[in-house]
Design a protein around this motif. Structure first.
Motif, PDB file in Angstrom:
ATOM      1  N   PRO A 278       2.115   2.390  19.835  1.00 16.44           N
ATOM      2  CA  PRO A 278       2.806   2.504  18.555  1.00 16.44           C
ATOM      3  C   PRO A 278       3.660   1.287  18.218  1.00 16.44           C
ATOM      4  O   PRO A 278       4.077   0.550  19.088  1.00 16.44           O
ATOM      5  N   SER A 279       3.890   1.149  16.935  1.00 20.99           N
ATOM      6  CA  SER A 279       4.676   0.061  16.389  1.00 20.99           C
ATOM      7  C   SER A 279       5.875   0.652  15.656  1.00 20.99           C
ATOM      8  O   SER A 279       5.756   1.691  15.018  1.00 20.99           O
ATOM      9  N   ALA A 280       7.016  -0.030  15.726  1.00 21.99           N
ATOM     10  CA  ALA A 280       8.226   0.455  15.061  1.00 21.99           C
ATOM     11  C   ALA A 280       8.508  -0.273  13.746  1.00 21.99           C
ATOM     12  O   ALA A 280       9.423   0.085  13.026  1.00 21.99           O
ATOM     13  N   THR A 281       7.698  -1.299  13.437  1.00 22.34           N
ATOM     14  CA  THR A 281       7.916  -2.073  12.203  1.00 22.34           C
ATOM     15  C   THR A 281       6.598  -2.273  11.464  1.00 22.34           C
ATOM     16  O   THR A 281       5.523  -2.265  12.071  1.00 22.34           O
ATOM     17  N   ALA A 282       6.723  -2.486  10.161  1.00 20.80           N
ATOM     18  CA  ALA A 282       5.533  -2.774   9.362  1.00 20.80           C
ATOM     19  C   ALA A 282       4.929  -4.115   9.791  1.00 20.80           C
ATOM     20  O   ALA A 282       3.707  -4.242   9.872  1.00 20.80           O
ATOM     21  N   GLN A 283       5.773  -5.085  10.083  1.00 21.36           N
ATOM     22  CA  GLN A 283       5.290  -6.404  10.495  1.00 21.36           C
ATOM     23  C   GLN A 283       4.463  -6.308  11.780  1.00 21.36           C
ATOM     24  O   GLN A 283       3.396  -6.904  11.886  1.00 21.36           O
ATOM     25  N   GLU A 284       4.967  -5.564  12.766  1.00 17.32           N
ATOM     26  CA  GLU A 284       4.208  -5.400  14.009  1.00 17.32           C
ATOM     27  C   GLU A 284       2.908  -4.644  13.749  1.00 17.32           C
ATOM     28  O   GLU A 284       1.868  -4.974  14.326  1.00 17.32           O
ATOM     29  N   GLY A 285       2.950  -3.653  12.858  1.00 15.98           N
ATOM     30  CA  GLY A 285       1.730  -2.941  12.490  1.00 15.98           C
ATOM     31  C   GLY A 285       0.700  -3.876  11.882  1.00 15.98           C
ATOM     32  O   GLY A 285      -0.486  -3.804  12.205  1.00 15.98           O
ATOM     33  N   LEU A 286       1.152  -4.780  11.013  1.00 15.10           N
ATOM     34  CA  LEU A 286       0.242  -5.766  10.419  1.00 15.10           C
ATOM     35  C   LEU A 286      -0.329  -6.703  11.475  1.00 15.10           C
ATOM     36  O   LEU A 286      -1.513  -7.043  11.433  1.00 15.10           O
ATOM     37  N   GLN A 287       0.502  -7.102  12.440  1.00  9.48           N
ATOM     38  CA  GLN A 287       0.014  -7.954  13.523  1.00  9.48           C
ATOM     39  C   GLN A 287      -1.034  -7.231  14.360  1.00  9.48           C
ATOM     40  O   GLN A 287      -2.033  -7.834  14.769  1.00  9.48           O
ATOM     41  N   LEU A 288      -0.815  -5.952  14.609  1.00 13.42           N
ATOM     42  CA  LEU A 288      -1.806  -5.178  15.360  1.00 13.42           C
ATOM     43  C   LEU A 288      -3.124  -5.085  14.599  1.00 13.42           C
ATOM     44  O   LEU A 288      -4.199  -5.110  15.200  1.00 13.42           O
ATOM     45  N   LEU A 289      -3.050  -4.995  13.269  1.00 13.49           N
ATOM     46  CA  LEU A 289      -4.270  -4.937  12.453  1.00 13.49           C
ATOM     47  C   LEU A 289      -5.033  -6.263  12.473  1.00 13.49           C
ATOM     48  O   LEU A 289      -6.247  -6.277  12.271  1.00 13.49           O
ATOM     49  N   GLU A 290      -4.333  -7.360  12.703  1.00 11.49           N
ATOM     50  CA  GLU A 290      -5.006  -8.658  12.814  1.00 11.49           C
ATOM     51  C   GLU A 290      -5.924  -8.687  14.032  1.00 11.49           C
ATOM     52  O   GLU A 290      -6.957  -9.345  14.023  1.00 11.49           O
ATOM     53  N   LYS A 291      -5.537  -7.963  15.073  1.00 15.46           N
ATOM     54  CA  LYS A 291      -6.275  -7.994  16.340  1.00 15.46           C
ATOM     55  C   LYS A 291      -7.170  -6.779  16.549  1.00 15.46           C
ATOM     56  O   LYS A 291      -7.993  -6.781  17.458  1.00 15.46           O
ATOM     57  N   ASN A 292      -6.999  -5.740  15.738  1.00 12.71           N
ATOM     58  CA  ASN A 292      -7.716  -4.486  15.957  1.00 12.71           C
ATOM     59  C   ASN A 292      -8.225  -3.905  14.650  1.00 12.71           C
ATOM     60  O   ASN A 292      -7.448  -3.696  13.716  1.00 12.71           O
ATOM     61  N   ALA A 293      -9.504  -3.604  14.594  1.00 11.04           N
ATOM     62  CA  ALA A 293     -10.036  -2.812  13.481  1.00 11.04           C
ATOM     63  C   ALA A 293      -9.751  -1.361  13.830  1.00 11.04           C
ATOM     64  O   ALA A 293     -10.022  -0.920  14.945  1.00 11.04           O
TER      65      ALA A 293
ATOM     66  N   GLY B  69      12.279  -2.154   7.210  1.00  8.71           N
ATOM     67  CA  GLY B  69      12.190  -1.789   5.797  1.00  8.71           C
ATOM     68  C   GLY B  69      11.089  -0.775   5.586  1.00  8.71           C
ATOM     69  O   GLY B  69      10.836   0.075   6.437  1.00  8.71           O
ATOM     70  N   ASP B  70      10.428  -0.882   4.454  1.00 10.58           N
ATOM     71  CA  ASP B  70       9.399   0.112   4.159  1.00 10.58           C
ATOM     72  C   ASP B  70       8.012  -0.358   4.580  1.00 10.58           C
ATOM     73  O   ASP B  70       7.794  -1.524   4.892  1.00 10.58           O
ATOM     74  N   ALA B  71       7.088   0.562   4.567  1.00 12.70           N
ATOM     75  CA  ALA B  71       5.727   0.324   5.055  1.00 12.70           C
ATOM     76  C   ALA B  71       4.759  -0.110   3.955  1.00 12.70           C
ATOM     77  O   ALA B  71       3.560  -0.147   4.188  1.00 12.70           O
TER      78      ALA B  71
ATOM     79  N   ILE C 155       0.648   9.754   5.868  1.00 14.83           N
ATOM     80  CA  ILE C 155       2.052   9.344   5.837  1.00 14.83           C
ATOM     81  C   ILE C 155       2.874  10.438   6.510  1.00 14.83           C
ATOM     82  O   ILE C 155       2.708  11.625   6.231  1.00 14.83           O
ATOM     83  N   HIS C 156       3.782  10.005   7.388  1.00 14.07           N
ATOM     84  CA  HIS C 156       4.655  10.919   8.127  1.00 14.07           C
ATOM     85  C   HIS C 156       6.081  10.466   7.853  1.00 14.07           C
ATOM     86  O   HIS C 156       6.487   9.391   8.288  1.00 14.07           O
ATOM     87  N   THR C 157       6.847  11.250   7.113  1.00 14.93           N
ATOM     88  CA  THR C 157       8.167  10.799   6.702  1.00 14.93           C
ATOM     89  C   THR C 157       9.195  11.909   6.807  1.00 14.93           C
ATOM     90  O   THR C 157       8.866  13.088   6.665  1.00 14.93           O
TER      91      THR C 157
ATOM     92  N   ILE D 136      -1.473   6.757  11.306  1.00 15.04           N
ATOM     93  CA  ILE D 136      -0.373   7.660  10.974  1.00 15.04           C
ATOM     94  C   ILE D 136       0.847   6.766  10.863  1.00 15.04           C
ATOM     95  O   ILE D 136       1.181   6.044  11.813  1.00 15.04           O
ATOM     96  N   ALA D 137       1.488   6.765   9.690  1.00 16.95           N
ATOM     97  CA  ALA D 137       2.577   5.817   9.454  1.00 16.95           C
ATOM     98  C   ALA D 137       3.775   6.471   8.789  1.00 16.95           C
ATOM     99  O   ALA D 137       3.621   7.233   7.824  1.00 16.95           O
ATOM    100  N   ASP D 138       4.946   6.159   9.313  1.00 19.61           N
ATOM    101  CA  ASP D 138       6.205   6.490   8.655  1.00 19.61           C
ATOM    102  C   ASP D 138       6.371   5.471   7.531  1.00 19.61           C
ATOM    103  O   ASP D 138       5.785   4.384   7.580  1.00 19.61           O
ATOM    104  N   VAL D 139       7.165   5.793   6.512  1.00 17.94           N
ATOM    105  CA  VAL D 139       7.370   4.826   5.431  1.00 17.94           C
ATOM    106  C   VAL D 139       8.700   4.101   5.539  1.00 17.94           C
ATOM    107  O   VAL D 139       8.871   3.040   4.947  1.00 17.94           O
ATOM    108  N   ASN D 140       9.647   4.655   6.269  1.00 21.55           N
ATOM    109  CA  ASN D 140      10.944   4.013   6.468  1.00 21.55           C
ATOM    110  C   ASN D 140      10.996   3.488   7.895  1.00 21.55           C
ATOM    111  O   ASN D 140      11.208   4.254   8.832  1.00 21.55           O
TER     112      ASN D 140
END
Length: 159
Positions: free
Chosen positions: A43-58, A71-73, A89-91, A63-67
């Protein structure tokens, strides 16, 4: 008898991104998905880290929180939408209107929601997307509608 995601083996070898800034919730979700056969990305705690994970993984779903901690997702959800990834979305709070406007079809699960309920919601999205792919050649003007899943409080103070 209703068949579940576990019964169908739906998550077997599927890569699922988990983006949640509350560590215990993130770990509960990840553990449940792994028990269902998924390969958890994060799991990732930030949108930026989530985006980085998407660069390396299809990924097949998310499942994503928005806050999140950074910041936001919104940038993350825009990327997932562009890649046509099934998302839930899980919020813990009200969903900001920008999400309603940009992602009216995404299911929203309010905290606290059990990890199994999140997995079931995501399985529905994955199956719906598979069905959409099969129906592309058929004229059909049905629109997906927002699904809101709520669960009774599991533990006071979780959000």
């Amino acid at each position: 008898m209703m068949r579940t995601a576990a019964d169908l083996g739906l998550f077997h070898d599927k890569k699922i991104l988990v983006v949640e800034d509350e560590v215990f919730i993130a770990l509960d979700i990840a553990t449940e998905l792994e028990c269902l056969g998924a390969q958890v990305v994060g799991p990732s705690a930030t949108a930026q880290e989530g985006l980085q994970l998407l660069e390396k993984n299809a990924v097949d779903g998310a499942i994503a929180d928005v806050n999140l901690l950074d910041g936001d997702a919104l940038p993350l959800l825009q990327r997932l939408a562009k890649e046509q990834v099934a998302v839930v979305i899980h919020t813990g709070g009200a969903l900001p209107w920008v999400y309603h406007d940009r992602f009216p079809h995404l299911p929203v699960c309010t905290k606290p929601t059990t990890p199994m309920a999140l997995a079931e919601a995501l399985s529905g999205e994955i199956l719906a997307r598979a069905g959409e792919a099969e129906r592309l050649s058929q004229p059909d003007d049905r629109r997906l509608t927002r699904t809101i899943v709520t669960s009774p409080a599991i533990a006071p103070g979780l959000s």
